[in-house]
Design an enzyme around this catalytic site. Sequence first.
Site, PDB file in Angstrom:
ATOM      1  N   HIS A  65      41.980  32.297  33.450  1.00  0.00           N
ATOM      2  CA  HIS A  65      41.066  33.075  34.288  1.00  0.00           C
ATOM      3  C   HIS A  65      40.896  32.466  35.674  1.00  0.00           C
ATOM      4  O   HIS A  65      40.820  33.175  36.670  1.00  0.00           O
ATOM      5  CB  HIS A  65      39.716  33.220  33.582  1.00  0.00           C
ATOM      6  CG  HIS A  65      39.768  34.176  32.425  1.00  0.00           C
ATOM      7  ND1 HIS A  65      39.203  33.909  31.202  1.00  0.00           N
ATOM      8  CD2 HIS A  65      40.348  35.392  32.303  1.00  0.00           C
ATOM      9  CE1 HIS A  65      39.413  34.931  30.390  1.00  0.00           C
ATOM     10  NE2 HIS A  65      40.115  35.835  31.025  1.00  0.00           N
ATOM     11  N   ASP A  89      38.243  41.357  28.928  1.00  0.00           N
ATOM     12  CA  ASP A  89      37.346  40.294  28.424  1.00  0.00           C
ATOM     13  C   ASP A  89      36.378  39.818  29.504  1.00  0.00           C
ATOM     14  O   ASP A  89      35.472  39.035  29.218  1.00  0.00           O
ATOM     15  CB  ASP A  89      38.151  39.120  27.842  1.00  0.00           C
ATOM     16  CG  ASP A  89      39.048  38.444  28.879  1.00  0.00           C
ATOM     17  OD1 ASP A  89      38.621  38.264  30.045  1.00  0.00           O
ATOM     18  OD2 ASP A  89      40.180  38.084  28.535  1.00  0.00           O
ATOM     19  N   ASP A 109      39.857  48.553  32.705  1.00  0.00           N
ATOM     20  CA  ASP A 109      40.610  48.303  31.471  1.00  0.00           C
ATOM     21  C   ASP A 109      40.634  49.596  30.668  1.00  0.00           C
ATOM     22  O   ASP A 109      39.639  50.318  30.600  1.00  0.00           O
ATOM     23  CB  ASP A 109      39.953  47.171  30.668  1.00  0.00           C
ATOM     24  CG  ASP A 109      40.898  46.622  29.591  1.00  0.00           C
ATOM     25  OD1 ASP A 109      41.259  45.435  29.685  1.00  0.00           O
ATOM     26  OD2 ASP A 109      41.286  47.371  28.673  1.00  0.00           O
ATOM     27  N   ASP A 140      42.615  54.442  32.505  1.00  0.00           N
ATOM     28  CA  ASP A 140      44.028  54.072  32.598  1.00  0.00           C
ATOM     29  C   ASP A 140      44.291  53.401  33.946  1.00  0.00           C
ATOM     30  O   ASP A 140      44.164  54.029  35.001  1.00  0.00           O
ATOM     31  CB  ASP A 140      44.863  55.345  32.448  1.00  0.00           C
ATOM     32  CG  ASP A 140      46.355  55.086  32.614  1.00  0.00           C
ATOM     33  OD1 ASP A 140      46.762  53.905  32.756  1.00  0.00           O
ATOM     34  OD2 ASP A 140      47.122  56.063  32.611  1.00  0.00           O
ATOM     35  N   ASP A 159      45.711  41.835  35.114  1.00  0.00           N
ATOM     36  CA  ASP A 159      45.321  40.909  34.038  1.00  0.00           C
ATOM     37  C   ASP A 159      45.556  41.649  32.722  1.00  0.00           C
ATOM     38  O   ASP A 159      44.623  42.108  32.072  1.00  0.00           O
ATOM     39  CB  ASP A 159      43.850  40.540  34.240  1.00  0.00           C
ATOM     40  CG  ASP A 159      43.330  39.602  33.154  1.00  0.00           C
ATOM     41  OD1 ASP A 159      44.106  39.240  32.250  1.00  0.00           O
ATOM     42  OD2 ASP A 159      42.139  39.261  33.208  1.00  0.00           O
TER      43      ASP A 159
END
Lengths: 286, 286
Positions: A65, A89, A109, A140, A159
């Site tokens: 991260h 996350d 995400d 999306d 990511d």
Amino acid sequence: MSDTPWFYENFEHTGSAIGFRIVRKLDEVQSPFQKIEIFETTDFGNLMVIDGAMMVTTRENFFYHEMMSHAAIYTHAAPKDIAIIGGGDCGTLRECLKHADVRSVVQCDIDEQVTRMAEKYFPELCESNNDPRATVMFDDGIAYMRNAAPESLDIIIVDSTDPVGPAEGLFNRAFYEDCFKALRPDGLLVQQSESPLALMHLIQDMVGAMGDAGFQSFRTLPFPQPCYPTGWWSCTIAGKQARDLAKFRLPDAAAKPFRTEYYNAGMHVAALAQPEFMKRALQQTR
Amino acid sequence: MSDTPWFYENFEHTGSAIGFRIVRKLDEVQSPFQKIEIFETTDFGNLMVIDGAMMVTTRENFFYHEMMSHAAIYTHAAPKDIAIIGGGDCGTLRECLKHADVRSVVQCDIDEQVTRMAEKYFPELCESNNDPRATVMFDDGIAYMRNAAPESLDIIIVDSTDPVGPAEGLFNRAFYEDCFKALRPDGLLVQQSESPLALMHLIQDMVGAMGDAGFQSFRTLPFPQPCYPTGWWSCTIAGKQARDLAKFRLPDAAAKPFRTEYYNAGMHVAALAQPEFMKRALQQTR
């Protein structure tokens, strides 16, 4: 959970495996996109696994991260607006928001369940989700980037999971072209770029596709990441302009006013050094 | 060999595991000291396992062997005489002998069978064993160092297994005192120092014991090593004199006349940078 106290992930395409000793399975959910499992480990805190692939542990997610965020942010002269594609996350989001000069960070995400699980089992990664500068959306990422306003972003951080399944469309020329358009002239694209030892050909292909999409400069930064194949990982930064991506705001990084576990100005310089075999391999790409 | 095509090593004291996909077991020998197994892997060449612990693979041993040798050699002004304690696979010996100015390298491993297996399954690591400057002996490294002539060595490289079993005596003050005596005034001791992520307390203890033995300066250099716990490893260099171990012969390293896979002057500088958590932890030691 099987009767073994160890959870292994076998990386079929690299022939290597990583494992952690497990106390118990804490949770499991099948989202519309993937199966998400949470384990408690004996030594690494909680572990999130998506479709059998390890994503994060409490104890050692900081390598990834911090390198996915701070390296690019300090490579940009004055980043204000950042988009994270994937990153459910919320750990990359948290790192980006440590920079007081950043004005907005959108995290897009596709899978809301990843964030719901992170909120429950990795609350420390989600502690900045309610920052007024943050937008946490579930959509999306490919479509989001296709529809993004031209020249509206300073940094795009991809990511994502590996380039198979839901994330496959995040590793090709069409997606990179949309990123290129959405970036301001001095904008940077950052993508997780797998293991330099096991998957150098993937980095070469990725840099080739970024170049085809118009990006002018490239730099792959390796770093440790124990829960990923070979324990050694990388991010690749691509610049819209031709520039030296080894130049970064070193004095700012050296005086960073926030706490990190891995990243500092010296580690940024360190990540810009390239092992001999990487030098030889990457000379073959543009 | 079990019916699984994967060989895993569970690191009980760290709660993490590493594995490789196996084609077949090639050999096995029980020496007077330990059980040595050789596997053929699908992607990493051959794999040597000692008492269940992975030692080397064909494909990725270069990280460790290059960092254990070249970093210290270029940190010393003009090393002539080197001793390797352990190192029976001969990979560190080979790297040391790439330096034309080195006059002698003694490798003292307690277990001849390790070298016999290396000659057979890792012949490339043994290619310098017949160099006239090399002495390959099989004896107790602790006794060897106790009996070494005072001030007869420039660099001692402790290339051992983990500090349990045969190698336990290589991680304490008595052994370090013998090393201290055997080194010339500007001499350097190098020891493999485990995973900075999982075993920082071991590094702290080791540096403490080295200091108790008289060593004046210390530097822990991290590097990737996929087949060891967490995939991230380190060597610790200790100086007999008080000196800055971040200073090394950079121009010589940058002009090195031999081929490496990982080490170069830039990677040496990179390994001298310390992650934030290491800085904080190592400030607590002398």
